[in-house]
Design an enzyme around this catalytic site. Sequence first.
Site, PDB file in Angstrom:
ATOM      1  CE1 TYR A 136      51.389  -4.669  50.270  1.00  0.00           C
ATOM      2  CE2 TYR A 136      53.148  -3.289  51.104  1.00  0.00           C
ATOM      3  CZ  TYR A 136      52.044  -3.456  50.299  1.00  0.00           C
ATOM      4  OH  TYR A 136      51.600  -2.422  49.534  1.00  0.00           O
ATOM      5  CG  ASP A 251      45.180   4.116  53.040  1.00  0.00           C
ATOM      6  OD1 ASP A 251      44.105   4.661  53.332  1.00  0.00           O
ATOM      7  OD2 ASP A 251      45.689   3.185  53.714  1.00  0.00           O
TER       8      ASP A 251
END
Lengths: 389, 90
Positions: A136, A251
């Site tokens: 991020y 994930d």
Amino acid sequence: MNPLCPVRFLSDFMSYTTFSRNHNNQLQEPMFFGQTVNVSRYDQQKYPIFEKLIEKQLSFFWRPEEVDVSKDRLDFQALPDHEKHIFLSNLKYQTLLDSVQGRSPNVALLPIVSIPELETWIETWAFSETIHSRSYTHIIRNVTQAPELIFDDIVSNNKISERADAVTKYYDELINKVAVYNLYGEGKHELNGETVHISLFELKKLLYLTMMSVNILEAIRFYVSFACSFAFAERELMEGNAKIIRLIARDEALHLSGTQHILNIMQDGKDDPEMAIVAAQCRDEAIKMFVDAAEQEKEWAEYLFKDGSMIGLNKDILCQYVEYITNGRMTAVGLPTQFKTSSNPIPWVNSWLVSDNVQIAPQEAELSSYLVGQIDSQVNASDFGDFDL
Amino acid sequence: MTSKKTAKIHFADNSQCVDFNTGCHSLLDCLEQQQYEIPFQCREGYCGACRATLVAGQVTYNEEPLAFVRDGEVLLCCCKPDGNITLNLK
């Protein structure tokens, strides 16, 4: 306790140790609240599924720097303001969720886990969340010159902080009560003028509800945010971001599979008969948690689209997706569905969620798993224009 | 090359019937070719999105799925029918 010696030594009560000197048969231990793990051994496993999850997670390893997000900066600058709001708010929410997930499974679950393969799965799981957090920053640094404004807002923005309350409440209570349990054991304790009741059964309930809350975070909240990220990429905007989110989604699919396994093993009761009682007693509360989370996500959708919709996605469609995905996730953990929506209102999301590995031609440049250390994979004939041979 | 008998896929909630093409990688691929809309995500058995109920018959997994599968459930993305089967896709 010796009445002549009223001072209790902490070591008399501490039940947590980083390496128990007691021999134990780890195949006989329950997943949680048994003897703490001593030898990290995988030659004998009570639940081989957790080692398989670890292996899969390791095979997924990726680094955010591998994904080129430089084109996103131009895309972002050209977005209208209401779409900038959608993109940034969504990213802030994702940052919050992974900040929580990067540490909380470790802090909450490692002190109480009792089998080595599950302990290592928890650590592997949380580690992969830290990669998400770093990605991020990679994205935010690229789209703005003042990343601090975005990160600071995650703490100060009321809408985000409401989300934080919902995702951390169960974790925090479990962490705090397990800390008291490990120091003082079961019973009624006076701490800082407050009376705290600690019973193992109540801790097990709290653990069960925490796992539900984590499953909701990973299986519903994350997916709502993924849908928003992919909605931009469907219009060929913010594609670097979408490539990263695809890796994160891959994930997360594995993580939610892990929590679904833990919850189903708990409900089954063969691992710890008390957990089956806990699961039955907590059933209504678990249903309510899913319904509440769906409502919170719908409120969030309203906030995202408050200044306008985007092509392909609006508040109503996102709310239908929340209902659709909540139903599926409830079924997966043995709970009855609560919403009428039975079909996916945004089926195009599925193709963004497909694991890369099933692609037949992994040399395709569009494939994120094949893009390692690239800056720009597009080369035109004009790029060779000033070459002299 | 041995000619493999084609398995038939029946559905619990309607009278439709689909032949499983033995060239298909999985039940999911086969049903998609027949224009069925099935939820999917990973397509390799770890996410559980394509979970369905196996009402009758047997399936063989291409590889052991990592997602949680209860008795009576199948993951369509990573198995093939072993003879005729009846599925409930709801």
